[in-house]
Design a protein around this motif. Sequence first.
Motif, mmCIF file in Angstrom:
data_model
loop_
_atom_site.group_PDB
_atom_site.id
_atom_site.type_symbol
_atom_site.label_atom_id
_atom_site.label_comp_id
_atom_site.label_asym_id
_atom_site.label_seq_id
_atom_site.Cartn_x
_atom_site.Cartn_y
_atom_site.Cartn_z
ATOM 1 N N GLY A 162 0.591 -1.115 0.174
ATOM 2 C CA GLY A 162 0.073 0.215 -0.304
ATOM 3 C C GLY A 162 0.771 1.233 0.231
ATOM 4 O O GLY A 162 1.654 1.850 -1.088
ATOM 5 N N ILE A 163 0.434 1.860 1.163
ATOM 6 C CA ILE A 163 1.648 3.324 1.326
ATOM 7 C C ILE A 163 2.727 2.773 2.056
ATOM 8 O O ILE A 163 3.400 4.522 2.222
ATOM 9 C CB ILE A 163 0.552 4.359 1.717
ATOM 10 N N ASN A 164 2.855 2.493 2.550
ATOM 11 C CA ASN A 164 3.898 1.741 3.322
ATOM 12 C C ASN A 164 4.875 1.640 2.647
ATOM 13 O O ASN A 164 5.379 0.571 1.798
ATOM 14 C CB ASN A 164 4.199 0.385 4.304
ATOM 15 N N SER A 165 6.714 2.340 2.381
ATOM 16 C CA SER A 165 7.191 2.968 1.288
ATOM 17 C C SER A 165 8.434 1.704 1.364
ATOM 18 O O SER A 165 9.669 1.619 0.885
ATOM 19 C CB SER A 165 7.761 4.454 1.607
ATOM 20 N N PHE A 166 8.949 1.147 2.244
ATOM 21 C CA PHE A 166 9.173 -0.075 2.432
ATOM 22 C C PHE A 166 9.624 -0.676 1.001
ATOM 23 O O PHE A 166 8.867 -1.534 0.565
ATOM 24 C CB PHE A 166 9.581 -1.050 3.992
ATOM 25 N N ASP A 167 10.571 -1.099 1.050
ATOM 26 C CA ASP A 167 11.233 -1.435 -0.207
ATOM 27 C C ASP A 167 11.181 -3.238 -0.118
ATOM 28 O O ASP A 167 11.967 -3.940 1.030
ATOM 29 C CB ASP A 167 12.588 -1.646 -0.194
ATOM 30 N N THR A 168 10.338 -3.627 -0.746
ATOM 31 C CA THR A 168 9.806 -4.565 -0.156
ATOM 32 C C THR A 168 10.576 -6.245 -0.357
ATOM 33 O O THR A 168 10.817 -6.938 0.260
ATOM 34 C CB THR A 168 9.132 -5.406 -1.355
ATOM 35 N N ASN A 169 11.353 -5.862 -1.569
ATOM 36 C CA ASN A 169 12.992 -6.673 -1.793
ATOM 37 C C ASN A 169 14.121 -6.830 -0.251
ATOM 38 O O ASN A 169 15.114 -7.540 -0.434
ATOM 39 C CB ASN A 169 14.049 -6.156 -3.080
ATOM 40 N N LYS A 170 13.380 -5.639 1.115
ATOM 41 C CA LYS A 170 14.751 -5.856 1.490
ATOM 42 C C LYS A 170 13.433 -6.479 3.188
ATOM 43 O O LYS A 170 14.067 -7.049 4.146
ATOM 44 C CB LYS A 170 15.205 -4.658 1.762
ATOM 45 N N ILE A 171 12.948 -6.678 2.844
ATOM 46 C CA ILE A 171 11.823 -7.981 3.598
ATOM 47 C C ILE A 171 12.343 -9.009 4.003
ATOM 48 O O ILE A 171 11.638 -9.725 2.985
ATOM 49 C CB ILE A 171 10.118 -7.616 3.686
ATOM 50 N N LEU A 172 12.820 -9.870 4.810
ATOM 51 C CA LEU A 172 13.269 -10.604 5.180
ATOM 52 C C LEU A 172 12.811 -12.003 5.944
ATOM 53 O O LEU A 172 13.089 -12.892 6.411
ATOM 54 C CB LEU A 172 15.350 -11.109 5.753
ATOM 55 N N SER A 173 11.638 -11.404 6.905
ATOM 56 C CA SER A 173 10.952 -11.974 7.810
ATOM 57 C C SER A 173 9.640 -11.733 7.906
ATOM 58 O O SER A 173 9.145 -10.637 6.971
ATOM 59 C CB SER A 173 11.606 -12.291 8.861
ATOM 60 N N LEU A 174 9.072 -12.533 8.143
ATOM 61 C CA LEU A 174 6.979 -12.314 8.029
ATOM 62 C C LEU A 174 7.127 -11.424 9.696
ATOM 63 O O LEU A 174 6.069 -10.678 9.560
ATOM 64 C CB LEU A 174 6.655 -14.072 8.496
ATOM 65 N N SER A 175 7.889 -12.021 10.424
ATOM 66 C CA SER A 175 7.853 -11.223 11.287
ATOM 67 C C SER A 175 7.985 -9.612 11.002
ATOM 68 O O SER A 175 7.350 -8.689 11.201
ATOM 69 C CB SER A 175 8.814 -11.097 12.542
ATOM 70 N N HIS A 176 8.891 -9.641 10.337
ATOM 71 C CA HIS A 176 9.228 -7.859 9.460
ATOM 72 C C HIS A 176 7.859 -7.360 8.518
ATOM 73 O O HIS A 176 7.324 -6.234 9.139
ATOM 74 C CB HIS A 176 10.496 -7.742 8.929
ATOM 75 N N TYR A 177 7.260 -8.225 8.235
ATOM 76 C CA TYR A 177 5.892 -8.344 7.457
ATOM 77 C C TYR A 177 4.838 -7.639 7.828
ATOM 78 O O TYR A 177 4.007 -7.169 7.597
ATOM 79 C CB TYR A 177 5.731 -9.371 5.874
ATOM 80 N N THR A 178 4.327 -8.195 9.414
ATOM 81 C CA THR A 178 3.822 -7.954 9.922
ATOM 82 C C THR A 178 3.857 -6.801 10.846
ATOM 83 O O THR A 178 2.536 -6.959 11.630
ATOM 84 C CB THR A 178 3.447 -9.340 10.126
ATOM 85 N N LYS A 179 4.733 -6.743 10.935
ATOM 86 C CA LYS A 179 4.644 -5.678 12.032
ATOM 87 C C LYS A 179 4.225 -4.158 11.866
ATOM 88 O O LYS A 179 3.265 -3.886 13.568
ATOM 89 C CB LYS A 179 6.376 -4.816 11.964
ATOM 90 N N PRO A 180 3.522 -3.651 10.853
ATOM 91 C CA PRO A 180 2.648 -2.892 11.676
ATOM 92 C C PRO A 180 1.345 -3.573 11.643
ATOM 93 O O PRO A 180 0.405 -3.157 13.170
ATOM 94 C CB PRO A 180 2.024 -2.165 10.208
ATOM 95 N N LEU A 181 0.852 -4.964 11.893
ATOM 96 C CA LEU A 181 0.396 -5.270 12.470
ATOM 97 C C LEU A 181 0.152 -5.797 13.485
ATOM 98 O O LEU A 181 -0.476 -5.418 14.299
ATOM 99 C CB LEU A 181 -0.676 -6.743 11.501
#
Length: 375
Positions: A162-181
Amino acid sequence: MGLCFSRTSVRKKKPAKPRLTNNQSVGSGGSKRWSKSRKERFDDVELQDQAVTAAANILLKQQYGVAFDRSSSLRFPNSNGHSRKNQGLPRSSSSRARSLTDPLLQPHQLVVSQDTKLEDLETTHFVLVHGGGFGAWCWYKTIALLEESGFKVTAIDLTGSGINSFDTNKILSLSHYTKPLADFLENLNEGEKVILVGHDFGGACVSFAMELFPSRIAKAIFVAAAMLISGQSTLDMFSQKDVSNDLMRQAQIFRYANGNKQPPTSIDLDKSLLGELLFNQSPAKDVALASVSMRPIPFSPVLEKLSLTEANHGSVRRFYIQTPEDNAIPIQLQEDMISRSPPEQVFRLKGADHSPFFSRPQTLHKQLVEIAKLA
């Protein structure tokens, strides 16, 4: 979305050949405050206007901390749980034709029935978790419908979505991906609970959150979603030998931000195949919205195996909403997930494609409210 990955089926930057319960009506009584003329005037145009307002609010609240106050009567219910009448709402000539399989619901069907008051429910707060490549924007119709029914709704943009600007290629874990939740659930008031709704890969994110915050989740609803068992990854689920999805393989485009000799860092989807894969029953305008809004899916979280316990994850009530016309997560795969880890109840959303928030928004809303009412 469903993922099919092997070294022989990887595409880099160019597409190539390599690799129940029966539905029940929600609210039979309705509100006497809705006059007959009001019902007749409540059509897709008004729904669309509410939806646009809700979508605008998501963006404005997240980016600027303000709300788009087009009509407060659409968003703030009165003490009886019904929205105040809106006078003089502008009409639009761009509304789509009503679907025969997703008939327009009348106002009394869009609110909780008179014998079930909102204040009597365990929670009236829905938290919507999007699927891989999607963002909070995809829930705009669902947000409008739930808010019109008096519910509180939060739509989350996961990391790099969405509008979260973090680089998708640098997401290395499910924990990082779900951090906003996780941050959202962690910051809930003491004793407050929510209903989590996960779509697609968002189902794995919901399961991850259930393990971490079981006391803050009243119910978990999986909508055409990855509903995993402990020790299983999303990739494991979609790699089962008895499930074949050639369309998904054709649509996948793997990205290699760390170099071609390293594992993929993200997955993109061929825009020319989006309509057939994800939106085969959805309105053209929603397909157009998705085609300019979807972002790559981080690859590492797809590989991560979940560790789920009966004490935490198993203590949360689960429900599954099936989408029979789904080309991304075929009904066969949905049935397999359900048989491996049976939820409390299963609902089937007739005529829905992989994105029922676009293709069957009214009936999806009806089922979400029904589940919220279950004691």
